[in-house]
Design a protein around this motif. Structure first.
Motif, PDB file in Angstrom:
ATOM      1  N   CYS A   1       0.802  -1.249   0.021  1.00 50.86           N
ATOM      2  CA  CYS A   1       0.046   0.172   0.153  1.00 50.86           C
ATOM      3  C   CYS A   1       0.898   1.292   0.072  1.00 50.86           C
ATOM      4  O   CYS A   1       0.418   2.475  -0.660  1.00 50.86           O
ATOM      5  N   PHE A   2       1.876   1.164   0.851  1.00 49.68           N
ATOM      6  CA  PHE A   2       2.696   2.252   0.940  1.00 49.68           C
ATOM      7  C   PHE A   2       3.277   2.620  -0.344  1.00 49.68           C
ATOM      8  O   PHE A   2       3.267   3.847  -0.934  1.00 49.68           O
ATOM      9  N   SER A   3       3.991   1.702  -1.204  1.00 43.59           N
ATOM     10  CA  SER A   3       4.732   1.922  -2.286  1.00 43.59           C
ATOM     11  C   SER A   3       3.403   2.211  -3.434  1.00 43.59           C
ATOM     12  O   SER A   3       3.885   3.001  -4.456  1.00 43.59           O
TER      13      SER A   3
ATOM     14  N   SER B   1       4.792  -2.238  -5.615  1.00 51.38           N
ATOM     15  CA  SER B   1       3.693  -2.499  -4.993  1.00 51.38           C
ATOM     16  C   SER B   1       2.902  -3.892  -5.371  1.00 51.38           C
ATOM     17  O   SER B   1       2.783  -4.388  -4.405  1.00 51.38           O
ATOM     18  N   ALA B   2       2.924  -4.251  -6.427  1.00 50.68           N
ATOM     19  CA  ALA B   2       2.544  -5.309  -7.081  1.00 50.68           C
ATOM     20  C   ALA B   2       3.152  -6.473  -6.571  1.00 50.68           C
ATOM     21  O   ALA B   2       2.857  -7.604  -6.242  1.00 50.68           O
ATOM     22  N   VAL B   3       4.635  -6.315  -6.637  1.00 49.79           N
ATOM     23  CA  VAL B   3       5.484  -7.470  -6.095  1.00 49.79           C
ATOM     24  C   VAL B   3       5.184  -7.763  -4.516  1.00 49.79           C
ATOM     25  O   VAL B   3       5.003  -8.864  -4.106  1.00 49.79           O
TER      26      VAL B   3
ATOM     27  N   ILE C   1      -8.208 -10.210  -1.427  1.00 48.10           N
ATOM     28  CA  ILE C   1      -9.140  -9.246  -1.122  1.00 48.10           C
ATOM     29  C   ILE C   1      -8.601  -7.787  -1.322  1.00 48.10           C
ATOM     30  O   ILE C   1      -8.863  -6.838  -2.153  1.00 48.10           O
ATOM     31  N   VAL C   2      -7.384  -7.604  -0.639  1.00 47.37           N
ATOM     32  CA  VAL C   2      -6.650  -6.390  -0.645  1.00 47.37           C
ATOM     33  C   VAL C   2      -6.249  -5.725  -2.065  1.00 47.37           C
ATOM     34  O   VAL C   2      -6.281  -4.639  -2.437  1.00 47.37           O
ATOM     35  N   ILE C   3      -5.578  -6.830  -2.760  1.00 47.03           N
ATOM     36  CA  ILE C   3      -5.071  -6.426  -3.984  1.00 47.03           C
ATOM     37  C   ILE C   3      -6.347  -6.084  -5.035  1.00 47.03           C
ATOM     38  O   ILE C   3      -5.938  -5.130  -5.681  1.00 47.03           O
TER      39      ILE C   3
ATOM     40  N   TYR D   1      -0.481  -4.841 -13.318  1.00 42.23           N
ATOM     41  CA  TYR D   1      -0.378  -4.720 -11.690  1.00 42.23           C
ATOM     42  C   TYR D   1      -0.970  -5.783 -11.210  1.00 42.23           C
ATOM     43  O   TYR D   1      -0.188  -6.781 -10.425  1.00 42.23           O
ATOM     44  N   GLY D   2      -2.002  -6.532 -11.709  1.00 43.19           N
ATOM     45  CA  GLY D   2      -2.601  -7.750 -11.205  1.00 43.19           C
ATOM     46  C   GLY D   2      -1.860  -8.969 -11.668  1.00 43.19           C
ATOM     47  O   GLY D   2      -1.433  -9.872 -10.921  1.00 43.19           O
ATOM     48  N   MET D   3      -1.150  -8.749 -12.921  1.00 46.02           N
ATOM     49  CA  MET D   3      -0.567  -9.806 -13.422  1.00 46.02           C
ATOM     50  C   MET D   3       0.955 -10.089 -12.633  1.00 46.02           C
ATOM     51  O   MET D   3       1.398 -11.128 -12.296  1.00 46.02           O
ATOM     52  N   VAL D   4       1.651  -8.976 -12.417  1.00 47.71           N
ATOM     53  CA  VAL D   4       2.904  -8.961 -11.614  1.00 47.71           C
ATOM     54  C   VAL D   4       2.510  -9.747 -10.045  1.00 47.71           C
ATOM     55  O   VAL D   4       3.353 -10.502  -9.882  1.00 47.71           O
ATOM     56  N   GLY D   5       1.674  -9.175  -9.626  1.00 53.96           N
ATOM     57  CA  GLY D   5       1.161  -9.783  -8.143  1.00 53.96           C
ATOM     58  C   GLY D   5       0.970 -11.379  -8.476  1.00 53.96           C
ATOM     59  O   GLY D   5       1.272 -12.075  -7.429  1.00 53.96           O
TER      60      GLY D   5
END
Length: 608
Positions: A239-241, A257-259, A273-275, A302-306
């Motif tokens: 969240c910070f990044s 952030s995604a990482v 849920i948070v992502i 973003y979602g793909m990196v996570g």
């Protein structure tokens, strides 16, 4: 002297973990610009811990979970920094007076609640840690591999933190494993302070950290082998990044952030849920900058990196169970061969309907009050905090709120609503509790500024409020717990006495460990899994489910046949939890079940 060395040894391990993780993370963050040295330390160390989890996953898959391999990788990390980064720790952390001031503020807050520095040094007794988290980590460490664990409640699951525990078993012991939670909490404190200071001011940081440390539940979980604080660390970093990206629109922060969210999802499913909430936030904010197509593209990347970061765990889950989200979503992916339909229904019933309040809008609105003052109505390991109720009132009373604080508020409130209508277990809220603390800290700082216009007087008021809260909420809780636990056990005799006091069936497992290693079945004693050196069977769900034993309990031969199918040598019965269950008394039972050990809490039979 023995006590002193015991404490020093484990703090040296903590220092080693912090240094190793910082150096590893720093390798990948050299091109990032940080506002403060504390931010640099927070992001580098948190990233390093997450990368270590990935490294351990790979080592576990190929059967190379050995401490010698860990030491070798640390040497490579050190050489990499020494040769190419030209890193100078002194210049980094002592280059600004602000770094020293910020560090002293954080240490000052922690020293007010000084028992926190030894709380984690006690042997593990927390239920889920010894039935699952530490039990899994010990199996991985002893096997030197990420092996399948059919007799744990969750044979497959996302387990980044358990792998971090396992490396501590390789290097030292279970106290070192618990230090992962302690280190994660320290980093969460630094993260909350840095997050608040970056977007608001130092006063918000001080109050926000105080609110976080004013929750006895946080202090409890920071000292035991649960995954929740480590999960919270990755979420705070994500969240910070992510908010730095929203502020500066530097795409590197979005990917970072995604990482971190990938690390969080690889720790526990609830991070999904948070992502998801954060992707929606990114989309709404980026619409103004990149338009609809740009926002969609950013959200997808973003979602793909996570997903890529956490994907190995989902693939492993699918390989063993046929369900990447085991045991959840079984209606979509099926149950596989691990759980039965009754297992699944029993777990869902327990999680969704056995704890907390009735799910309606009135109770939802009353949750801050209930968690603050009636926390014992929930399945909770320690009190929550009255800060929730009063902090929310303060926040809602502020007339004007900026976009960043509103966004932070919307994320944690949205998660709170989802939590309320799912599993109302308070520790599942910790993943977003730092965000709530920041909103409450911001509101408190706002009203302090309204009352005290002079900066120095405002600072004094801030320090005074923090001190009063920690002295009156956190410190008494820690002191009560320490008084209850007694002297710190530092040798095997003291440890055995301590464990026997808090876990009455422990002496039976000490006896069994003195025998040849074999397979045992423990009836209604699943939390003792960690303490047996052989194969431990017995839980509500899975191939060692209690139902098969309870269905056979009226006949000595039927019970014997059921246990023998599991290749059981010893049968352990928790007498306190089986008061309403009668063991067979027939001739077959008398001749084939030999009583090996007995006290008022437990019986141990060997099968013949």
């Amino acid at each position: 002297m023995e006590l002193t060395w015991f404490i020093i040894k484990h703090y040296l391990i903590i220092i080693g973990l912090l240094v190793s993780s910082f150096l590893l993370g720093f390798i990948f963050l050299k091109k990032f610009n940080f506002k403060t040295d504390l931010e640099l330390f927070f992001f580098s160390t948190s990233l390093g811990i997450g990368i270590w989890a990935i490294i351990l996953f790979v080592l576990g898959l190929i059967g190379l979970l050995y401490k010698e391999v860990i030491y070798f990788i640390n040497i490579i990390i050190f050489i990499k920094n020494l040769s190419k980064s030209n890193i100078n720790l002194k210049s980094i952390f002592l280059s600004r007076k602000d770094c020293i001031k910020d560090s002293l503020i954080i240490l000052g807050l922690l020293f007010i609640i000084y028992p926190i520095f030894i709380f984690f040094l006690y042997p593990p007794t927390a239920w889920d840690s010894i039935s699952s988290h530490l039990a899994a980590a010990k199996i991985y460490a002893n096997s030197h591999a990420l092996v399948y664990t059919p007799y744990l409640r969750y044979p497959v699951f996302n387990q980044n933190t358990e792998l971090l525990f396992s490396v501590m078993f390789l290097i030292a012991d279970d106290i070192a494993a618990q230090s992962i939670s302690w280190v994660s909490n320290l980093l969460v404190v630094i993260g909350i302070y840095s997050f608040s200071s970056h977007f608001f001011n130092r006063g918000v940081g001080i109050i926000s950290v105080t609110f976080w440390l004013s929750a006895p539940l946080v202090l409890h979980l920071a000292s035991i082998g649960y995954v929740d604080i480590n999960l919270t660390l990755f979420t705070v970093a994500a969240c910070f990044s992510g908010f730095i990206f929203l502020k500066e629109t530097d795409i590197g922060w979005a990917y970072l952030s995604a990482v971190f969210f990938g690390f969080a999802v690889g720790t526990k499913y609830s991070a999904l849920i948070v992502i998801t909430l954060f992707i929606l936030l990114l989309f709404s904010h980026y619409l103004k900058v990149g338009g609809f197509r740009g926002a969609i593209k950013l959200g997808f990347k973003y979602g793909m990196v996570g997903l890529i970061i956490s994907l190995p765990w989902f693939l492993r889950n699918y390989f063993y169970s046929g369900n990447p989200f085991f045991p959840f979503f079984s209606k979509v992916f099926g149950l596989g061969k691990i759980w039965t339909k009754d297992d699944y229904n029993g777990q869902i019933q327990d999680l969704l309907y056995s704890h907390g309040l009735q799910k309606n809008i009135v109770n939802l609105l009353d949750i801050p009050h209930e968690l603050s003052f009636h926390w014992d109505r929930f399945l909770i390991e320690a009190p929550f905090t009255p800060i929730f109720f009063f902090g929310l009132i303060l926040f809602l009373s502020v007339p004007q709120k900026g976009k960043y604080i509103l966004s932070i508020f919307l994320i944690w409130v949205s998660y709170l609503v989802i939590w309320f209508y799912s599993a109302q277990i308070p520790r599942y809220l910790l993943i977003i509790w730092p965000l709530a603390c920041i909103t409450f800290g911001w509101a408190t700082d706002y009203w302090i500024s309204k009352v005290f216009s002079k900066a120095k007087i405002k600072d004094i008021a801030t320090y005074l409020i923090s001190t009063i809260l920690l002295f009156n909420i956190s410190l008494p809780y820690l002191q009560r717990e320490l008084n209850n636990m007694g002297d710190l056990p530092v040798n095997s005799e003291d440890r055995d006495e301590y464990l026997s006091r808090f876990l009455p069936t422990y002496p039976a497992y000490k006896y069994l460990n003195s025998r040849e290693k074999s397979t045992i079945y423990a009836l209604l004693d699943e939390n003792m899994n960690y303490f047996y050196k052989g194969t431990f069977i017995g839980d509500w769900f899975g191939p060692g489910r209690y139902s098969q034993i309870l269905n056979s309990i009226n006949s000595g031969q039927a019970l014997y046949n059921t246990l023998k199918k599991l290749n059981v040598k010893y049968f352990v019965v928790n007498l306190q939890r089986t008061k309403n269950i009668s063991l067979p008394s027939d001739e077959f039972f008398q001749s084939h079940f030999l009583l090996e050990y007995e006290n008022e809490y437990v019986k141990v039979f060997s099968l013949h």
